[in-house]
Design an enzyme around this catalytic site. Structure first.
Site, PDB file in Angstrom:
ATOM      1  CD1 TRP A 103      -2.339  -2.182   1.563  1.00 16.16           C
ATOM      2  CD2 TRP A 103      -3.034  -1.037  -0.232  1.00 16.16           C
ATOM      3  NE1 TRP A 103      -3.378  -2.880   0.981  1.00 16.16           N
ATOM      4  CE2 TRP A 103      -3.820  -2.200  -0.120  1.00 16.16           C
ATOM      5  CE3 TRP A 103      -3.284  -0.167  -1.295  1.00 16.16           C
ATOM      6  CZ2 TRP A 103      -4.842  -2.525  -1.022  1.00 16.16           C
ATOM      7  CZ3 TRP A 103      -4.302  -0.478  -2.202  1.00 16.16           C
ATOM      8  CH2 TRP A 103      -5.061  -1.645  -2.052  1.00 16.16           C
ATOM      9  CG  ASP A 172      -3.613   4.143   3.719  1.00 13.78           C
ATOM     10  OD1 ASP A 172      -4.718   3.967   4.276  1.00 13.78           O
ATOM     11  OD2 ASP A 172      -3.271   3.537   2.679  1.00 13.78           O
ATOM     12  CE  LYS A 196      -9.247  -2.812   3.004  1.00  9.12           C
ATOM     13  NZ  LYS A 196      -8.144  -1.984   2.597  1.00  9.12           N
TER      14      LYS A 196
END
Ligand SMILES: *Cc1c(COP(=O)(O)O)cnc(C)c1O
Length: 360
Positions: A103, A172, A196
């Site tokens: 990511w 993030d 999530k």
């Protein structure tokens, strides 16, 4: 009768059953108004009250200081990979990024479209199984901000400490937000895709220090401009109303469960019991260094990877869903977000124990 199974998906992920039941009960007729939240105008007083309550509950859970804006936006965390440089470069041509996995890499690749990215540190040489030592970070004094990924959802590595930097810290937090208390005042900006640990897909949270607003690049789309969104109370255009409502139910569920301290305690117990089992087994293993293991995403491999398909098929038969690792890395991964209870972890451990006896 429906039979719910244990869902270890990395995202979109399990939601609290109590939340789904409340949404079901209110689906056709929200609080006696005779219509579904999905059918309401986002400008109606009903929906505005839902939206405001969700924001108030999120602020309470995370103790968000008053000089921070909370935005409910669309486009996923991926849109934030662009929104962050567009809003925060503020005339600078440089930004610092830490590379701890897949990511981070995606955030870096997108930021490169807008500025010179200085990769301050990377754990690529350990195949992203570590977090780079802060003493070795090569920050750039002209960087507008430093971006990092506190929890790498695919690699299962997590920072258990806060980077100390002199520029605004951008995180993030897609796969770790609300898993424990955080000190929001240490961050310039936090963003997180909802699917999530917050709610259904389609919603993204942004928490940003107000003094960072107002200097976006002139070509920034209005839908990515934090100040414009803030002025419009996240209703510049039609927001993802149902996802916002559901996130609000999740915030309320977290409050009822004792808030983030209590949730952190449960999450720590869940993760610890799985890691302990893996470490004591000669059959399963986890590649991440002890002090950087994720509470939320636990990757593991079997001693013999030709058994992977058998493991996954058998797990599914036992009501344990979505244990395959990310397609880029293979192996297994159990995601233990807030809505995955200790009973799910215990069922997984029991299954893993029996599978090892049969195949180990
Ligand atoms: C899932 C995830 C993303 C991507 O989120 P989208 O909402 O699909 O854009 C980005 N970063 C992290 C850490 C993630 O876990």
């Amino acid at each position: 009768m429906t039979q719910r199974k244990y869902n270890f998906c990395a995202g979109p992920a399990a939601l609290p059953e109590a939340v789904l039941e409340q949404a079901q009960a209110e689906l056709l007729d929200w609080q006696g108004r005779g219509l579904s939240v999905m059918e309401m105008s986002h400008r109606s007083k009903e929906f505005v009250s839902i939206a405001e309550q969700a924001e108030a509950d999120l602020r309470e859970l995370l103790a968000v200081p008053d000089d921070y804006s909370v935005l409910f936006v669309q486009g996923g965390a991926t849109a934030q990979f662009s929104a962050v440089p567009l809003n925060l470069l503020q005339g600078s041509g440089k930004a610092d990024y830490v590379n701890t996995g897949q990511w981070s890499k995606k955030a870096i690749a997108e930021a490169k479209r807008y500025c010179d990215v200085n990769v301050v540190a990377t754990s690529e040489s350990s195949n992203f199984s570590t977090i780079p030592e802060p003493a070795e970070w090569q920050t750039d004094e002209d960087a507008a901000y430093l971006h990092y990924t506190p929890n790498e959802t695919i690699g299962g590595v997590e920072f258990h400490w806060l980077p100390r930097v002199s520029v605004p810290l951008v995180a993030d937090m897609s796969s770790t937000i609300l898993s424990r208390p955080i000190d929001v005042s240490q961050f310039g900006l936090i963003y997180a895709g909802a699917q999530k640990n917050v709610g259904p897909a389609g919603l993204t949270l942004v928490i940003v220090r107000k003094e960072l607003l107002g200097q976006a690049h002139e070509l920034t789309p209005a839908t990515l401009n934090y100040q414009t969104i803030d002025h419009g109370k996240s209703m510049l255009n039609t927001p993802p109303t149902f996802a916002w409502y559901l996130a609000g139910l999740v915030f309320d569920w977290l409050k009822q469960g004792g808030g983030l301290e209590a949730q952190a305690h449960r999450n720590h117990q869940k993760a610890t019991s799985l890691y302990q089992f893996i470490d004591e087994s000669g059959f399963y293993s986890n590649p991440v260094e002890q002090q950087s293991r994720s509470w939320m995403n636990v990757p593991f491999t079997l001693a013999d990877n030709t058994l992977d398909k058998t493991f996954l098929a058998s797990a599914e038969e036992h009501g344990l869903l979505n244990l395959a690792g990310h397609r880029s890395v293979g192996g297994m991964r159990a995601s233990l977000y807030n809505a995955v209870g200790m009973e799910a972890v215990e069922a997984l451990l029991e299954f893993m124990r029996v599978f090892e006896q049969q195949h180990g």
